[in-house]
Design a protein around this motif. Structure first.
Motif, PDB file in Angstrom:
ATOM      1  N   LYS A 178      -0.803  -1.428  -7.798  1.00 25.01           N
ATOM      2  CA  LYS A 178       0.376  -0.573  -7.970  1.00 25.01           C
ATOM      3  C   LYS A 178       0.547  -0.111  -9.417  1.00 25.01           C
ATOM      4  O   LYS A 178       1.171   0.920  -9.672  1.00 25.01           O
ATOM      5  N   SER A 185      -0.862   3.135  -9.511  1.00 27.50           N
ATOM      6  CA  SER A 185      -0.372   3.996  -8.414  1.00 27.50           C
ATOM      7  C   SER A 185      -1.439   4.345  -7.390  1.00 27.50           C
ATOM      8  O   SER A 185      -1.487   5.474  -6.879  1.00 27.50           O
ATOM      9  N   LEU A 218       5.042  -0.283  -0.080  1.00 33.66           N
ATOM     10  CA  LEU A 218       4.694   0.959  -0.762  1.00 33.66           C
ATOM     11  C   LEU A 218       4.019   1.969   0.178  1.00 33.66           C
ATOM     12  O   LEU A 218       3.647   3.058  -0.252  1.00 33.66           O
ATOM     13  N   GLN A 235      -1.460   3.583  -4.423  1.00 35.40           N
ATOM     14  CA  GLN A 235      -0.807   3.900  -3.150  1.00 35.40           C
ATOM     15  C   GLN A 235      -0.562   5.399  -2.980  1.00 35.40           C
ATOM     16  O   GLN A 235      -0.323   5.864  -1.866  1.00 35.40           O
ATOM     17  N   GLU A 274       4.170  -6.437  -0.786  1.00 37.93           N
ATOM     18  CA  GLU A 274       4.639  -5.312  -1.583  1.00 37.93           C
ATOM     19  C   GLU A 274       3.795  -4.079  -1.328  1.00 37.93           C
ATOM     20  O   GLU A 274       4.303  -2.954  -1.310  1.00 37.93           O
ATOM     21  N   ARG A 275       2.489  -4.271  -1.119  1.00 42.38           N
ATOM     22  CA  ARG A 275       1.619  -3.138  -0.818  1.00 42.38           C
ATOM     23  C   ARG A 275       2.103  -2.415   0.446  1.00 42.38           C
ATOM     24  O   ARG A 275       2.117  -1.192   0.509  1.00 42.38           O
TER      25      ARG A 275
END
Length: 340
Positions: free
Chosen positions: A219, A222, A292, A224, A288-289
């Motif tokens: 992350k 960025s 996102l 994602q 968390e991935r």
């Protein structure tokens, strides 16, 4: 008249003694310059600052470390071994894989695919540290602990669902080292080295379809935004950062200062070792991935991992052989310890 001279002498001698004591105390206070190529925002930088604080505390102020982050001293990483050897800087944060020109054997100490379980990293650390100590000593550099890097998950970050080596056959993959290029090539997969700063654009423009990268910190760049899927492959074989001091600088220190340096370096090593492996951290990162917007696929199978590791070890051996006698010795020492 004679009495006046005697009286003046009585006053002058204690003052002279005081001045000499003050001079000796001042002479025993030393400040060492410490080069780090890492940005101050990196987690490792906090540990370097803690090292400096501990050195001053343990030496009772006799020894201080001035840390220069982000290459603020204007030194080049590729030249650091020569720079330390010549005493042009007192200390530096050392990373073995940076010195392929001057000490290629150091890049053969540890390689991706070396471990399949994070705990193996902790078991092998003493061996790795001993080999780095040996390699740096050949450049008149004494090591005093360092920072044990966290063992992060390594995954394939792709635009389409990929979680098998077969899925990768028609994909172009970004990697970070020549060793990895050759490993994937042995598996019939196209890979190329692309610097971290260029990885986002390479994915966005289709230069590559997937990025082989540390999932836990994806992350921060960025990923994602330019990939939608992720699958875990293996734990990162994280080479530690070593605190090195030139023998010239070390020779200027008294016993108390040397002891403070050794104790502080070992304390930071021990603290970061305890933090290196954290299943909770990795699980939180995966959750968390998903938050996102990334679809986290099933990990690569045990069979695929074994196939990848076999190819990685083959090319690790080739890397070591090309690095010369020391490189091969380092490779054989580490792989033998991992196989026990």
């Amino acid at each position: 008249m004679k009495d006046n001279k005697i009286n003046k002498l009585k006053i002058f001698l204690p003052l002279l003694g005081f001045a000499l004591v003050a001079s000796d105390a001042q002479a025993s206070e030393i400040t060492l310059n410490f080069h780090s190529g890492l940005a101050q925002s990196r987690p490792e930088a906090e540990h370097i600052e803690e090292f400096a604080r501990l050195v001053e505390e343990k030496s009772a102020g006799e020894l201080k470390i001035d840390v220069y982050h982000a290459g603020a001293l204007g030194l080049k990483e590729a030249d650091i071994l020569r720079t330390l050897q010549r005493g042009m800087v007192d200390m530096a944060l050392l990373y073995g894989e940076y010195y392929t020109r001057d000490a290629p054997a150091l890049s053969a100490v540890y390689a991706q695919g070396a471990i399949t379980e994070p705990e193996q990293h902790l078991d092998i650390l003493p061996v790795i540290k001993e080999l780095y100590d040996d390699g740096f000593a050949q450049w008149d550099i004494h090591t005093v602990g360092g920072v044990v890097a966290p063992v992060f998950d390594v995954g394939l970050h792709c635009k389409s669902p990929v979680n098998t080596l077969e899925d990768l056959q028609d994909k172009k993959v970004r990697v970070w080292s020549r060793h990895l290029v050759e490993t994937f090539d042995e598996l019939g997969i196209a890979a190329q080295v692309i610097p971290q700063n260029d990885m986002y654009m390479a994915l966005q423009t289709g230069v590559v379809d997937c990025a082989y990268y540390l999932s836990t910190v994806a992350k921060t760049i960025s990923l994602q935004e330019v990939t939608e899927y992720e699958a875990y492959l293996h734990p990162w074989a994280a080479a530690p950062w070593i605190f090195g001091i030139s023998e010239r600088a070390l020779g200027r220190l008294n016993e108390n200062q040397r002891q403070a340096l050794e104790e502080a370096g070992q304390e930071v090593w021990d603290i970061t070792r305890e933090l290196a492996v954290s299943p909770e951290r990795e699980a939180e990162a995966r959750a968390e991935r998903e938050e996102l917007g990334i679809t986290v696929l099933e990990p690569f199978s045990a069979e695929d991992v074994e196939t990848f590791v076999t190819a990685a070890w083959n090319n690790w051996q080739s890397l070591a052989e090309n690095a010369g006698e020391d490189g091969l010795r380092y490779y054989e020492t580490v792989t033998e310890a991992l196989s026990e």
